[in-house]
Design a protein around this motif. Structure first.
Motif, mmCIF file in Angstrom:
data_model
loop_
_atom_site.group_PDB
_atom_site.id
_atom_site.type_symbol
_atom_site.label_atom_id
_atom_site.label_comp_id
_atom_site.label_asym_id
_atom_site.label_seq_id
_atom_site.Cartn_x
_atom_site.Cartn_y
_atom_site.Cartn_z
ATOM 1 N N MET A 1 -63.080 -33.455 2.691
ATOM 2 C CA MET A 1 -61.660 -33.443 2.339
ATOM 3 C C MET A 1 -60.936 -32.194 2.860
ATOM 4 S SD MET A 1 -59.849 -35.679 0.506
ATOM 5 C CE MET A 1 -59.942 -37.089 -0.601
ATOM 6 N N VAL A 2 -61.681 -31.184 3.351
ATOM 7 C CA VAL A 2 -61.019 -30.014 3.907
ATOM 8 C C VAL A 2 -60.159 -30.411 5.109
ATOM 9 C CG1 VAL A 2 -62.939 -29.351 5.433
ATOM 10 C CG2 VAL A 2 -61.364 -27.600 4.602
ATOM 11 N N ALA A 3 -60.515 -31.503 5.767
ATOM 12 C CA ALA A 3 -59.686 -32.001 6.865
ATOM 13 C C ALA A 3 -58.318 -32.428 6.334
ATOM 14 C CB ALA A 3 -60.382 -33.153 7.581
ATOM 15 N N GLU A 4 -58.317 -33.144 5.201
ATOM 16 C CA GLU A 4 -57.039 -33.519 4.583
ATOM 17 C C GLU A 4 -56.236 -32.263 4.236
ATOM 18 O OE1 GLU A 4 -59.706 -35.264 4.218
ATOM 19 O OE2 GLU A 4 -59.282 -37.364 3.709
ATOM 20 N N ALA A 5 -56.941 -31.242 3.687
ATOM 21 C CA ALA A 5 -56.243 -30.003 3.315
ATOM 22 C C ALA A 5 -55.575 -29.384 4.542
ATOM 23 C CB ALA A 5 -57.223 -29.018 2.682
ATOM 24 N N GLU A 6 -56.306 -29.308 5.649
ATOM 25 C CA GLU A 6 -55.732 -28.702 6.864
ATOM 26 C C GLU A 6 -54.549 -29.506 7.390
ATOM 27 O OE1 GLU A 6 -57.583 -26.049 9.641
ATOM 28 O OE2 GLU A 6 -59.362 -27.333 9.459
ATOM 29 N N ILE A 7 -54.712 -30.826 7.355
ATOM 30 C CA ILE A 7 -53.650 -31.709 7.841
ATOM 31 C C ILE A 7 -52.384 -31.568 6.989
ATOM 32 C CG2 ILE A 7 -53.098 -34.195 7.707
ATOM 33 C CD1 ILE A 7 -54.260 -33.463 10.392
ATOM 34 N N LEU A 8 -52.569 -31.505 5.660
ATOM 35 C CA LEU A 8 -51.408 -31.373 4.777
ATOM 36 C C LEU A 8 -50.765 -29.994 4.926
ATOM 37 C CD1 LEU A 8 -52.730 -33.130 1.523
ATOM 38 C CD2 LEU A 8 -51.214 -34.068 3.279
ATOM 39 N N MET A 9 -51.618 -28.960 5.065
ATOM 40 C CA MET A 9 -51.067 -27.607 5.280
ATOM 41 C C MET A 9 -50.224 -27.565 6.538
ATOM 42 S SD MET A 9 -54.389 -25.262 4.291
ATOM 43 C CE MET A 9 -53.781 -23.751 5.057
ATOM 44 N N LEU A 10 -50.687 -28.263 7.563
ATOM 45 C CA LEU A 10 -49.954 -28.263 8.836
ATOM 46 C C LEU A 10 -48.577 -28.889 8.680
ATOM 47 C CD1 LEU A 10 -49.784 -27.815 11.878
ATOM 48 C CD2 LEU A 10 -50.925 -30.015 12.199
ATOM 49 N N LEU A 11 -48.536 -30.051 8.042
ATOM 50 C CA LEU A 11 -47.228 -30.714 7.955
ATOM 51 C C LEU A 11 -46.303 -29.974 7.006
ATOM 52 C CD1 LEU A 11 -46.542 -32.816 5.345
ATOM 53 C CD2 LEU A 11 -48.502 -33.974 6.324
ATOM 54 N N ILE A 12 -46.884 -29.354 5.960
ATOM 55 C CA ILE A 12 -46.040 -28.571 5.046
ATOM 56 C C ILE A 12 -45.491 -27.338 5.770
ATOM 57 C CG2 ILE A 12 -46.036 -27.167 2.935
ATOM 58 C CD1 ILE A 12 -48.141 -29.180 1.803
ATOM 59 N N SER A 13 -46.340 -26.709 6.608
ATOM 60 C CA SER A 13 -45.838 -25.521 7.311
ATOM 61 C C SER A 13 -44.719 -25.897 8.278
ATOM 62 C CB SER A 13 -46.973 -24.776 8.013
ATOM 63 O OG SER A 13 -47.516 -25.543 9.055
ATOM 64 N N ASN B 1 -60.243 -32.697 -6.172
ATOM 65 C CA ASN B 1 -60.712 -31.505 -5.459
ATOM 66 C C ASN B 1 -59.708 -31.060 -4.401
ATOM 67 O OD1 ASN B 1 -63.031 -31.398 -6.911
ATOM 68 N ND2 ASN B 1 -64.301 -32.449 -5.365
ATOM 69 N N LEU B 2 -59.166 -32.026 -3.681
ATOM 70 C CA LEU B 2 -58.186 -31.708 -2.642
ATOM 71 C C LEU B 2 -56.985 -30.981 -3.239
ATOM 72 C CD1 LEU B 2 -56.994 -31.945 0.230
ATOM 73 C CD2 LEU B 2 -56.173 -34.215 -0.382
ATOM 74 N N MET B 3 -56.537 -31.483 -4.385
ATOM 75 C CA MET B 3 -55.369 -30.871 -5.033
ATOM 76 C C MET B 3 -55.681 -29.436 -5.459
ATOM 77 S SD MET B 3 -54.032 -34.238 -6.981
ATOM 78 C CE MET B 3 -52.343 -34.724 -6.698
ATOM 79 N N ASP B 4 -56.893 -29.209 -5.969
ATOM 80 C CA ASP B 4 -57.307 -27.843 -6.340
ATOM 81 C C ASP B 4 -57.336 -26.930 -5.109
ATOM 82 O OD1 ASP B 4 -57.577 -28.699 -8.914
ATOM 83 O OD2 ASP B 4 -59.770 -28.884 -8.860
ATOM 84 N N LEU B 5 -57.904 -27.460 -4.021
ATOM 85 C CA LEU B 5 -58.014 -26.695 -2.779
ATOM 86 C C LEU B 5 -56.634 -26.267 -2.280
ATOM 87 C CD1 LEU B 5 -60.481 -25.934 -1.089
ATOM 88 C CD2 LEU B 5 -60.154 -28.011 0.266
ATOM 89 N N MET B 6 -55.688 -27.167 -2.356
ATOM 90 C CA MET B 6 -54.333 -26.875 -1.881
ATOM 91 C C MET B 6 -53.684 -25.783 -2.734
ATOM 92 S SD MET B 6 -53.609 -28.633 0.858
ATOM 93 C CE MET B 6 -51.814 -28.729 0.953
ATOM 94 N N VAL B 7 -53.986 -25.774 -4.026
ATOM 95 C CA VAL B 7 -53.439 -24.729 -4.902
ATOM 96 C C VAL B 7 -54.027 -23.375 -4.501
ATOM 97 C CG1 VAL B 7 -53.352 -23.865 -7.282
ATOM 98 C CG2 VAL B 7 -52.928 -26.292 -6.804
ATOM 99 N N THR B 8 -55.371 -23.336 -4.298
ATOM 100 C CA THR B 8 -56.015 -22.079 -3.868
ATOM 101 C C THR B 8 -55.427 -21.589 -2.547
ATOM 102 O OG1 THR B 8 -58.056 -22.963 -4.810
ATOM 103 C CG2 THR B 8 -58.248 -20.965 -3.471
ATOM 104 N N ALA B 9 -55.159 -22.513 -1.646
ATOM 105 C CA ALA B 9 -54.645 -22.135 -0.323
ATOM 106 C C ALA B 9 -53.181 -21.690 -0.369
ATOM 107 C CB ALA B 9 -54.803 -23.293 0.652
ATOM 108 N N GLY B 10 -52.550 -21.830 -1.526
ATOM 109 C CA GLY B 10 -51.182 -21.335 -1.672
ATOM 110 C C GLY B 10 -50.117 -22.419 -1.603
ATOM 111 N N TYR B 11 -50.515 -23.675 -1.745
ATOM 112 C CA TYR B 11 -49.549 -24.774 -1.639
ATOM 113 C C TYR B 11 -49.404 -25.537 -2.952
ATOM 114 C CZ TYR B 11 -49.717 -23.783 3.329
ATOM 115 O OH TYR B 11 -49.627 -23.163 4.543
ATOM 116 N N SER B 12 -49.149 -24.794 -4.043
ATOM 117 C CA SER B 12 -48.910 -25.455 -5.321
ATOM 118 C C SER B 12 -47.611 -26.243 -5.237
ATOM 119 C CB SER B 12 -48.765 -24.422 -6.442
ATOM 120 O OG SER B 12 -49.677 -23.376 -6.265
#
Lengths: 424, 424
Positions: free
Chosen positions: A134-146, A244-255
């Motif tokens: 799921m870290v791939a989903e995290a990276e993909i979502l971080m990219l589009l949010i950025s 887990n993905l949602m938790d990961l995104m919070v840690t990465a700074g995307y609450s």
């Protein structure tokens, strides 16, 4: 007289519109490169078979297809993912997975035109291929949010609504819809926002679902809490991963960006895991961006199974949203210099000065209209020139020109050699 | 299994190839903007009627044409100039002439494939519209030469071979070829390099020229001196203008680039004045770039006469030339940082550091393979990472990471907060 309008549903980009498009493309490209994605492209023309899928995807019915002079069935691409799958399968052995690739293709669909939907759009695609976690989903979502943040959109303006196809499949299994019908049911369910409940029920029943099954399905789809669903379902695949993905995104700074939404299905039959859409928190628009995991597309194209996740982010809807929020960037034309000769014999020297300044990186136009100074200064202003360079005979005789700062309204003579060596 | 190859005659762009294409596009765009040209675009799909011309242009026979679901006859654009004419006519009243516009469209022609010629290419187009004087030609030639110079091509490598359609028309008039036949004769003459003298003579005779006229024509076409031609022709339109243009280019600093060449015709029937092609001094290649003045295209499209001059500069031939001259740019993938966690619980912090560094403009990838350090360092090297950021548990416990310079092979611990504030 020929038809001056572009083909119905397509757009012309005059310079003002092109600056806006380039601004958007620059945002897409910059955030992609910063996130370690590499750019690729394929031709807008593909073999039609690439888009013919048995699940009855709407996209297959909206193709711009034709036969070329050699008898080949070709289509203008309606989406980029099948071309990406083709590329990856072509060089699978020499690629070092996971790969992170992006592209900004123009895509075509022949369909009824509504707000935010034309017959072509440019669609930023970014995909991670070869990463099952799921870290791939995290990276993909971080990219589009950025990308959204780069355009001035924050968690107040947009939300990523996320679901998982495995949850939908669990629900369908639990209400005894046979596995082989799942894809087709999901394609219909994706139309929920566009057609009435009755029409939807009818489509599902036509497919072979009973009235009771349709009712049960609707009840499941009214749930908004992941923990509640976890209790209700026998097969909880997808739920924990999503948490887990949602938790990961919070840690990465995307609450505050992610929200579980069981109504997200996506219209393409190849999705197998997470599916998501970006919209305003109240879902006022068409999706700004949509995507998900498609672990079986590559095997469907004839290769082995390769895990993959990605999104498509069109240019039309996001610009509509920015316009509505009054966050359109200001992008006037600008020039460092406009050079203005006043006689035919000065044309050569004007061109020479222009060439020198350009070779040092300045943007330089010339005004060869030989009009009066007032008119040429007005034209220089309209074209966004910061400075004008005036070729008056007296100064030229001394190898000088007059440079005028258009903001400060100040002018002074300067040696041509000094001008060239001092250029920004 | 689907066909993994792109449609015949079209190309895929894997990341290595895309970096090269982006480099070329960046050169085109940069020199255009520096020269005061504004970018525009139209859709690759146009109404077929835009390309149907009575002079029998080859281009009209090589169209990718089809009927859409609404019964419209559409074509993939084979060239950009007709679309530009359409745009200009659309907003003629609100445009402030002269305008200087450029674009980098993908163009399609269904034809036999030979070296430097596929069924699609990207073609940089730049045009000046509304400037009747030869200074427009000078600006257009300066622009394309500056692009060549930016790619490392100098007057030793390339030459602009230039002619004027008015000279060709004078010759045809002088040997009594009726005016209405000129366009068709010129379209055939453009094939001179591709077919035998006999085949060419036959085509000209089929059109209605006598054997004597064909012989006279060939004699004129053997001349290489403008002054000599000036003496021989009754109508000297074009000759003096061409001489002035050459003088202007010398003054502007572009000596040695221009060469008069009576054999330059260009295959498009809409040219009315200067016509030119760029090639190596020995003309070893297909033309790198070609263009000319087309003062009557807009009136042919149904508008008033508007003077115009421009060129098309494809991506395929120039890259072949650069490759042959061993002047291909080196464009390896690069990254500022690769972040390497070694345990699943470090993934979130890795993503957080990545997000912070990216938001400051760095290019950052993460390696989530959880492989041994030797392997991950090798992968970081292969992806061009200048630095790796290693998440070792001991340092992380103190809010530190280890940063390693991949060129110097030096590493040191650094506080995460310091890393983020010191990012390039």
């Amino acid at each position: 007289m020929i038809d001056l309008q572009p083909v119905k549903g397509t757009r012309d980009f005059f310079p003002d519109e092109m600056r806006l498009r380039n601004w958007l493309f620059d945002v897409w490209r910059r955030v992609s490169v910063q996130a370690g994605f590499e750019e690729y492209d394929t031709c807008v023309l593909e073999h039609e078979e690439l888009y013919i899928r048995k699940a009855g995807d709407e996209i297959s019915k909206q193709l711009y297809s034709f036969e070329d002079k050699g008898g080949r069935r070709l289509s203008l691409r309606p989406e980029m993912t099948p071309s990406l799958a083709r590329l990856v399968l072509q060089y699978k052995k020499s690629l070092s997975f996971p790969i992170k690739w992006f592209s900004m293709p123009q895509c075509f669909r022949y369909e009824r035109m509504t707000k935010g939907r034309r017959r072509e759009h440019f669609q930023w695609n970014a995909d991670i291929i070869g990463q099952p976690e799921m870290v791939a989903e995290a990276e993909i979502l971080m990219l589009l949010i950025s990308a959204c943040e780069s355009m001035g959109l924050t968690a107040k303006d947009i939300r990523v609504f996320i679901n998982d196809r495995r949850i939908l499949n669990s629900i369908l299994s639990q209400i005894s819809v046979p596995q082989e019908m799942h894809s087709a049911v999901l394609v219909i369910m994706d139309k929920r926002d566009k057609i009435s409940t009755e029409a939807l029920s009818k489509l599902l029943q036509d497919l072979g679902m009973s009235t009771i099954q349709v009712e049960q399905l609707n009840e499941y789809l009214s749930k908004s809490d992941l923990n509640e669903l976890k209790k209700d379902l026998n097969d909880t695949h997808g739920i924990e991963e999503l948490q887990n993905l949602m938790d990961l995104m919070v840690t990465a700074g995307y609450s505050n960006y992610l929200q579980f939404d069981i109504s997200i299905v996506r219209g393409l039959s190849y999705y197998t895991g997470a599916v998501f859409e970006v919209n305003s928190p109240e879902k006022q628009h068409r999706a700004i961006c949509g995507g998900g995991r498609y672990d079986s597309l590559l095997s469907a194209c004839g290769g082995e199974t390769v895990p993959a996740v990605g999104f498509g982010f069109g240019d039309v809807v996001v610009l509509d949203v920015l316009k509505e929020l009054q966050r359109f960037p200001e992008l006037p034309r600008t020039l460092d210099y406009t050079i203005i000769p006043f006689a035919a014999e000065q044309v050569g020297i004007a061109l020479k000065i222009a060439a020198e300044l350009r070779s040092q990186g300045s943007t330089v136009d010339c005004n060869f209209s030989m009009k009066k100074i007032k008119k040429t200064m007005q034209q220089a202003n309209e074209s966004g020139a910061k400075n004008t360079i005036l070729l008056f005979p007296d100064e030229l005789a001394e190898d000088k020109v007059v440079i005028r700062d258009m903001q400060l309204h100040e002018q002074k003579p300067i040696k041509i050699t000094d001008l060239i060596s001092s250029a920004e």
